[in-house]
Structures are given as C-alpha cells and as structure tokens.
Design a protein around this motif. Sequence first.
Motif, PDB file in Angstrom:
ATOM      1  N   LYS A  93      51.881  77.441  45.459  1.00 42.85           N
ATOM      2  CA  LYS A  93      51.337  78.606  44.768  1.00 42.85           C
ATOM      3  C   LYS A  93      52.128  78.867  43.493  1.00 42.85           C
ATOM      4  O   LYS A  93      53.348  78.742  43.484  1.00 42.85           O
ATOM      5  CB  LYS A  93      51.472  79.846  45.653  1.00 42.85           C
ATOM      6  N   SER A  94      51.386  79.243  42.456  1.00 42.03           N
ATOM      7  CA  SER A  94      52.034  79.672  41.217  1.00 42.03           C
ATOM      8  C   SER A  94      52.095  81.182  41.211  1.00 42.03           C
ATOM      9  O   SER A  94      51.088  81.842  41.465  1.00 42.03           O
ATOM     10  CB  SER A  94      51.217  79.209  40.006  1.00 42.03           C
ATOM     11  N   LEU A  95      53.278  81.731  40.946  1.00 47.34           N
ATOM     12  CA  LEU A  95      53.418  83.181  40.901  1.00 47.34           C
ATOM     13  C   LEU A  95      53.600  83.593  39.452  1.00 47.34           C
ATOM     14  O   LEU A  95      54.498  83.114  38.764  1.00 47.34           O
ATOM     15  CB  LEU A  95      54.624  83.624  41.739  1.00 47.34           C
ATOM     16  N   HIS A  96      52.696  84.475  39.020  1.00 49.50           N
ATOM     17  CA  HIS A  96      52.677  84.774  37.588  1.00 49.50           C
ATOM     18  C   HIS A  96      53.412  86.056  37.224  1.00 49.50           C
ATOM     19  O   HIS A  96      53.265  86.561  36.143  1.00 49.50           O
ATOM     20  CB  HIS A  96      51.237  84.810  37.086  1.00 49.50           C
ATOM     21  N   GLU A  97      54.211  86.581  38.177  1.00 46.62           N
ATOM     22  CA  GLU A  97      55.021  87.743  37.798  1.00 46.62           C
ATOM     23  C   GLU A  97      55.941  87.297  36.689  1.00 46.62           C
ATOM     24  O   GLU A  97      56.140  86.109  36.468  1.00 46.62           O
ATOM     25  CB  GLU A  97      55.875  88.209  38.980  1.00 46.62           C
ATOM     26  N   ASP A  98      56.550  88.263  36.057  1.00 48.52           N
ATOM     27  CA  ASP A  98      57.309  87.883  34.878  1.00 48.52           C
ATOM     28  C   ASP A  98      58.692  87.357  35.222  1.00 48.52           C
ATOM     29  O   ASP A  98      59.556  88.081  35.685  1.00 48.52           O
ATOM     30  CB  ASP A  98      57.427  89.073  33.935  1.00 48.52           C
ATOM     31  N   PHE A  99      58.870  86.050  35.033  1.00 52.52           N
ATOM     32  CA  PHE A  99      60.212  85.489  35.064  1.00 52.52           C
ATOM     33  C   PHE A  99      60.548  85.069  33.644  1.00 52.52           C
ATOM     34  O   PHE A  99      60.460  83.904  33.285  1.00 52.52           O
ATOM     35  CB  PHE A  99      60.275  84.277  35.995  1.00 52.52           C
ATOM     36  N   HIS A 100      60.861  86.048  32.802  1.00 51.02           N
ATOM     37  CA  HIS A 100      61.147  85.795  31.382  1.00 51.02           C
ATOM     38  C   HIS A 100      60.048  84.946  30.776  1.00 51.02           C
ATOM     39  O   HIS A 100      60.314  83.916  30.159  1.00 51.02           O
ATOM     40  CB  HIS A 100      62.495  85.089  31.181  1.00 51.02           C
ATOM     41  N   GLY A 101      58.831  85.300  30.996  1.00 53.20           N
ATOM     42  CA  GLY A 101      57.721  84.539  30.413  1.00 53.20           C
ATOM     43  C   GLY A 101      57.460  83.222  31.124  1.00 53.20           C
ATOM     44  O   GLY A 101      56.686  82.408  30.647  1.00 53.20           O
TER      45      GLY A 101
END
Lengths: 484, 95, 486
Positions: A130-138
């Motif tokens: 799964k790709s998690l699109h929360e913000d990890f510095h963009g």
Amino acid sequence: MQWETVIGLEVHVQLATHSKIFSGASTAFGAEPNSQACAVDLGLPGVLPVLNEQAVAMAVQFGLAVHADIAEVSVFDRKNYFYPDLPKGYQTSQMYHPIVGPGEVEITLDDDTTKRIRIHHAHLEEDAGKSLHEDFHGMTGIDLNRAGTPLLEIVSEPDMRSAKEAAAYLKAIHSIVTYLGISDGNMAEGSMRCDVNVSVRPKGQETFGTRAEIKNVNSFRFVERAIAFEVERQIELIEDGGTVVQETRLFDPERDETRSMRTKEEANDYRYFPCPDLLPVVLDQAYLDHLRGQLPELPADKRERFQHELGLSAYDASVLSASRDMAEFFEEAHRVCGDAKQAANWVQGELSGALNRENLSISDSPVSAKQLGELVVRVLDDTINGKAAKQVFQAIWHGEGDSADAVIESKGLKQVTDSGAIEAMIDQVIADSPAQVAQYRDAEPEKRGKMIGYFVGQVMKASRGTANPQQVNGLLKDKLDALL
Amino acid sequence: MALEDSHVRRAAHLARLAVSDEQASDFVEDLSRILDMVDQLQSVNTDGVSPLAHPLDATQRLRADEVTESNQRDNFQRCAPAVENGLYLVPRVVE
Amino acid sequence: MHDKTLTQLANALDSGELSSRELTEHYLQRIQQSDAMLNSFISVTADHALEQADAADQARAKGNAGFLTGLPLALKDIFCTQNIKTSCGSKMLDNFIAPFDATVVEKLKAAGTVTLGKTNMDEFAMGSSNESSYYGPVKNPWDLTAVPGGSSGGSAAAIAAGLTPAALGTDTGGSIRQPAAFCGITGLKPTYGRVSRYGIIAYASSLDQAGPMARSAEDCAHLLNAMAGHDARDSTSMARGVPDYTDTLSAPLSGLKIGLPQEYFGEGLDPDVEKAVREAVSVYESLGATVREVSLPHTHYAIPAYYVIAPAEASSNLSRFDGVRFGHRCDNPSDLIDLYKRSRAEGFGEEVQRRILIGTHTLSEGFFDAYYTKAQKVRRLIRQDFLDAFEDVDVLMGPASPTPAFDLGANKDPVSMYLQDIYTIAVNLAGIPGISVPAGFVHGRPVGLQILGTHFAEAQLLNVAHQFQQITDWHLQRPAFAEESA
C-alpha cells in the motif's frame, strides 16, 4: 435508440490463509507498517517463492463450487511493471494457464428469477503493498505488509446486462467464498475488490461496444451506482456523436461519478512470461476428489432445498441462504423446533429486526439459534401465545434469561388454558363493563364481531397476556351471546 | 527483425533506464548485432515442439500454510535508502 | 601450505599439524600481499574469518569436527552473506549489506568452513571475462595480461594464485567451467536443482546453479557434499537424496563410454586446445574407456537461444533493483520515474543494461512468440540432443572453451564475447552437470577439459575427473605468480 448494457466483473478475493502465498509471513490485518513483510515479500536479492498449499486448495474449492474445470497443470507467470508497492517489479500471477477454468454462477434477481453468469476463469496471484499519501515531507510512504497476500481473481464473461445483475453476481460470489470459508469477504477492509468492465451497444447489435474499466468499486452499492453513472455517460457520449475510449476509470463515491484515471496513460506492456522460480502446479484427480468431498452445501443448493424440501417461499429460501451464517442459524433453529416456516418467520422477523436496529451481524446475535428454536417450540406447543413469545425473545436478547423456559417461568408468561380460570376472568370483565355489554346487546348482529375485541382485550389484560386468545374468544362469544 | 531506435527507447522506458541519445544509438547498434545472431533461431524447425521453461520436468512442491517469519523490519530496513516510521519513502506518487 | 589441496589441508588439520587459525592467517596474509595485483577479491572478511577459524579449532578440540571444519574458502560475491557486503560486482549493490545468508552459505558455515572473503565477478554474473565488474577486471595469475574468464573469475583466479584453497562460483552459461579452464583449476556446475539457489542473487533463474571450484575433483566432491540437497525455500531445488560424492571417486573407468560431440571439435576451435583435449581423451582410453563420436545437432543454436532466455529472465529479475528498499538510489530524484530511471542507469553497468534491454525487448508485445517462445522450443531440442546422446554414452567430453584465456580487452564486441561460451552454454539450457578439469597448456595458458553427464550424474563426473587427476598432474601445476608472491 434502445441501448443494451454489457457488464463483466473482475473480482479480487483475498484468501483467508494464515501465511502469504509465497512466504511464511503473516497475513493478519492491521499490523505495524512493514512488520509483516519478510525477505521474500520485500523482494530482497536472492529470495525465492514457495507456493502455499492452502491458497491452492482454496482456489480449487472455489472452482469446484462454480462447477469449473480445474486445470490439471497451472503455471505462474510474471506480470512486469514498476510501482513502489510492487517490490519485485513484477507481480506473480497466472496469465496463460490459470488454476480455475470456465465455470458458472447462478444469480437470483429481484423478481426471484435466476440467471447463469459464466465465469471465464479464476487465477491465483499475489497482492501488492500500500502507498500511504500522508505527508512525509512531500514523499509517499510504502507499507508492504499486504504484499504477497494471496488473491483469487475471478473473471466473469460479459454476461450481465444491468447494474442489478452485476450487484447480484457480486453478492453471489461473496456468498460462495464466505460459504467456503476461503475469504472473510470483508469489503471494507479490502478482502474483496471489484473492477467493472462496462460497455453499451444498440439493442440487437451482436458486437460489443468499447468498454471502460472501472477500478476498485468496493461495495455492492457502489457497483450499482458506478455502473449506472457509467452507462449514462457512455450513452450520452455516443448520442452526442462522440466515441467511448477504452480506458481505466475510477469511481468516486463522494461525487457519484467515474473519471478517467490517467489521461496520458501509455499502453501497458506487461511482458508476461512463465515465472522461472516456480514450477508447474500439477493437481491429480484424487486431490480434487478429496476437496470435493469436503465442500459444504453451497448457497444455490441450500436455496433449492429450503424451497423444495422445507416448503419455504422462493423469497424466504433466497434470503435465508444468502449468507452461510444466516443459513446455519436458520437450520439450527429449524432443527430445534422442527417447523421450517415458523423458524424462517422468526429469523427474518423478530431476529432480523433486532439485529438491524442494533447494527449487529447474525454471528453476533445475543439470541442463539438454539434459544430461538426453543422459543418457537413453546409457541407451537401452546405454552405461550404469540404476544408472550415476543416478550420472551426480548428478555433473552437483553440477557434476562438463558432460555425460553426460564423466562416463561420467571415472568409467569405461561399461557392460561384452564377454561374455569378464563371463565372467571370473563365473568368479572362482563360484570365490570355494563355499558359495553349494553352496547353489544343493542348492536346489529354483524357489528358484534368487531365489538367483541374490547372484551378480549380486557380479559387478556386481566390475565397479563397469558390467557389463550382463541379460548378467550370462544368463551366470550358464548357468554355474551347468552346475555342477548 | 530489424531493430529501430524506437524499440530501444521503448525498452529503456519499460525497463526504467535513463538512456541518453548517444547511448541509445550505441545500444541500437549492439542490440541489432545481438538480435541478428539470435535470429538464427528462426531457421530451426520447431513444429510440434512444446516450449521448455525448466530443464527438469519437475512440479511445484507446496508449502504448509504456517507463519514461519517474524518481524525483522529493523534488520531489513538497515539497507534501505530512505525510511520513516517504518515506511519506505519514495517521491510522491500521484494517483 | 597454499600449494596443497583442500583434502591435504583437511588431513593436516585433522592430524593437528596445523590449526585453522594458522591456515586462515596464512591465506589472509597472501591475499593482503598479492591481491592488489589480481583484484580477485571485492571484500576480505579477515576478522570474521579468524572468528570462524577459532570456533573451528575449538570444535575440533572438542571432537566436533567434520571434514570441512576449519577449512578456508572464498565466496563469489553473488552469495548473500549476513552482515557482509554482497555487491554482485555492481555499483547497484556497492552499499548492500545482506540481512541473511544464502542457503549454501548457511550449509557451509554449519560444516565449519571459514569465509576469507567475497570474490570479484562480472557484474550480476553477466560476462565471460570478468571485465564487466564495477570493481575492475581480475587478472589471470598465469598471465597478468589475460582475463581469468567469467563470471566467477575472481574465485578461479584466487584459487589458481593460492589465495584460497577453494571457492564457490555460480554458472549460468559457463561461469564456473570457463574460468576454471582459463585458470587451470577444477570447477563443477551441478545439475540444475541440485544446489539451492536461495540467497544467490539471480541472473537467469532457470539456468543459474552454484557449484564448487577447487584444485581437484576430490576437493569439489567434499564441497558438493556440503552444498547439495533439497531446500524448502527453493521451489526448483530437487528433493532427491545426496550421495557421498567421495565414495565413488575411486571407481575404475574400464568400460566407460565416452562421447565426443562432433560439434565441439569444429570451426573456431583453437588447434592447440583441440590437441590438448584429444590427448586427455586418450588418457581415458588408457584407463579402459571407449570413445566414439556423437552429435548434438542443435549446438549451434544454444547461444542464440541463451541470449533470448537469459536476458528475458534477467530483465525481470533485475527489476527489484529500483532504489526503493535497498541498493543504489540517485541523488535528488525529481519524481518517481526519475528515481527509477536514474538509480538504475547509474547503478547498472553497460553490459547489464544491454541485457536488460534485450530481455525487455524480446518479451515485449509483438516479439514474445518469435523470440521467447521460439527460444524455449529450441531449448527443448537442445536438451533432447543431450538425452539422446546419453542413451549411447556415459559422459561427453570436449573443450570447455574454444581458446585459452584471451587478453584483457580483446573482446570489445558483445557478440564475439558471447561466442566464447559456445561449449558451455547448452549445458545450462539442458540443466545437466558439467565439470572442467585442467588438461594442459597453450602458450603458458591453461586448457580445460569439459566432461558432461546426464542429470544428477555428479558422482560419475567427479569419479571420471578424479581418475584423470590420479594419473596426470595438470591440476597440481601452479602459476609462477603463486610462487613469486609467496
């Protein structure tokens, strides 16, 4: 112009194995990111896959359940493409020789008619991460716990002609996989995911129109809504002089629409070829016979039996066989009480109503099938009347007693059938109701039938609901008529 | 089968290899020679011959459905270029 | 000490004449002294080796020593080794510390061996000269202007130079046998499926096989005893009993039927190499073997078929090197596609990129059937050639390579490089075992006799090779380099 809709479904079912399809990592849902991604799942250099026997058995069970040809030899292929949630740069799948060949599923429509939907094939493959699109510095975060979870992809023929048929098909698949216990069928957690191929064509035309593939339509309701929108979109497009392009679209449940996923999408070239790390899977007749012998009774067979052997209506049979839990509950209640119609009424009436009110599934019901069956027994043997039975049900539901008998006893709900006692109560009610007695006497004879209700109510009240209503009726009528 | 520049560029894209114009023309030349050599295969009569994927005629052995792996995230992520909170990081993926 | 075979060293350890620590220190010192010249090691794991040596000495003191306990060896840098860099000869994995051991490494560790280090190799095992390594070419100890062969060139050169008594290699199209021939050592490619591939970085999965490289067939037999066997983690490893390969080494060869494939003695074969090989065959006749000519009619198509199948599998196997979970990642990627494309273009060398491109192209739509399916059909015909031949003869013999070691830089053109593997490559397509044994010299460069057997005939090959080594001493000869650097 009259349009016809043509629909085919690709259903991805997560198989309920303990470990992954090619590794010994756990498939449990909801673990810490990447804590269940082992060396094989991560595609570390040098690792190799070994096939999970349970994944094979589950795929075969499905195949047997849909009367499909099971491939004597099936082969895993690699589907090559780059994506961060696909650790090896290829998905191990079955392109050319799937494990389950052509089969069919019977669906039941709203008017209780049935239709056969052909299954083109079903194949085993591994799920991606799964790709998690929360913000990890963009940046995007990748969790590979799900990578390698076994999937059975069930591909139908384009046999469905309406959104309702598609939803019925999806329900039928759901019901089969949960009956077999090969998946938990939990659509909210992604255990069952659906891609829908939709096209339209003028009625009577033989060739198919250009189809759009709608990805990840993950509830029964969304399937209907996505198709409804897409059909309308395509028809409007064509009627306005446009053409449908073959593309992948995404259903947006918020806006209730489908939209093109990648407008500039290049044509994919997955370069399928047989996976050299896995050998052909060969299944012999003895193995298939063994699994066939273990198959539970399936929804279609149950429905048939409920209707023709137990004498239920087509509707009742269909509702009660739709899920394995429901069917098993009903069958246990029936076994205990011996009356199929009564058991069916109680399961679909009082029980389903209570479950719906509290948003519980039948497996979480506070009233067990045995308790319900025993309750029905007491109705059938006239120990309690219908009204009291509902009270007993509520009492068990709320934990006020372990069994119908205990509640009947503790609440004193045992039906009074002693005619002496009932007559005494009737005499008292008649004595206390001179005005009503006078009205009864003066009324037209054909209106008296209705007026007797008042007296019945009073007697029942006096008995705290325990008097046998039929007896009360009969005796009251005799006594009142004697006063005429 | 003649190899064209577009074939090499397409393969490079599918294989996710950055290839400069100069490299591309070198690859076209090398790959053409290799494929010319490979084209000798076309002269073999293979009518009725089935493809051979594995040198041994063996069949797949199946593994018992048991969880045998434990969490080794820290061990495995020591060699990772970028991780945070246990997740592998990549430039934002646009869906 | 370093001129001894593994078997002799084992006896010295067993008699107490020598400790594993002394032996290990000796080889480490030799590596330190002379490997700058050869470049046969990518990593030397001195501390780790000495720990293992001490543990082996203690085990021996307690009476817990097996044949291999305390013997040093080197591993081609394609075998994953826990907590030790495993580069596969590539910049892509220059920073890769493997988090686990390959099954073969585990087995050899369990047998008590000492790992001296990781040997140089063609990048991702793609090459026949060791010139494609990110860590620079390896030189042939017999002639420093010659290549050691490839892809297991580091292993072969290190053994020939006396920097290790034995090493592991892998062979996808000749990568054990050809460098063994070029460096004058003995190298065995077992039957596909005989040795686990788990933890060996894959080049072409349906062809790759690990095997022992050492000074004698007897040494190889001891190593194969420890390496072979079924591995539950490798679906392609065969569940088949492992004999003691040393048991049959001494079996007499009278009545042995040898076949000489006519296609292995044709155009392109160096006449001096042919002479050496035919002399070796006549040695077998003196041992009571009979010789006849046989035909492997599809030999000519082995290289074309290989250069479809191997690159196709490689293009897919190498997709996992994407800069996300391990390995090289480019600086400041602008987006995902840039991350992939630059990481891979920077991490992979030219030959690897070339093979990825060939494999990607031949698998792609419109080409798949003409190339891949066709090559797999031809592969079946090639295997059938061997199976037919083994109906009539016990083993096949021929040269391991058409020429002795060529000069560094001599084969600039990929196709002419590929043609070097003409006698070895069909063996991998067929999955049969093959061994190369030293059989003479041409202009001071060694010649290898290749002996082939049918599937799982390793014991026979080792027996046939061992008997040759009982009455010849080609395998005991040492390059001047090994002596000078002593």
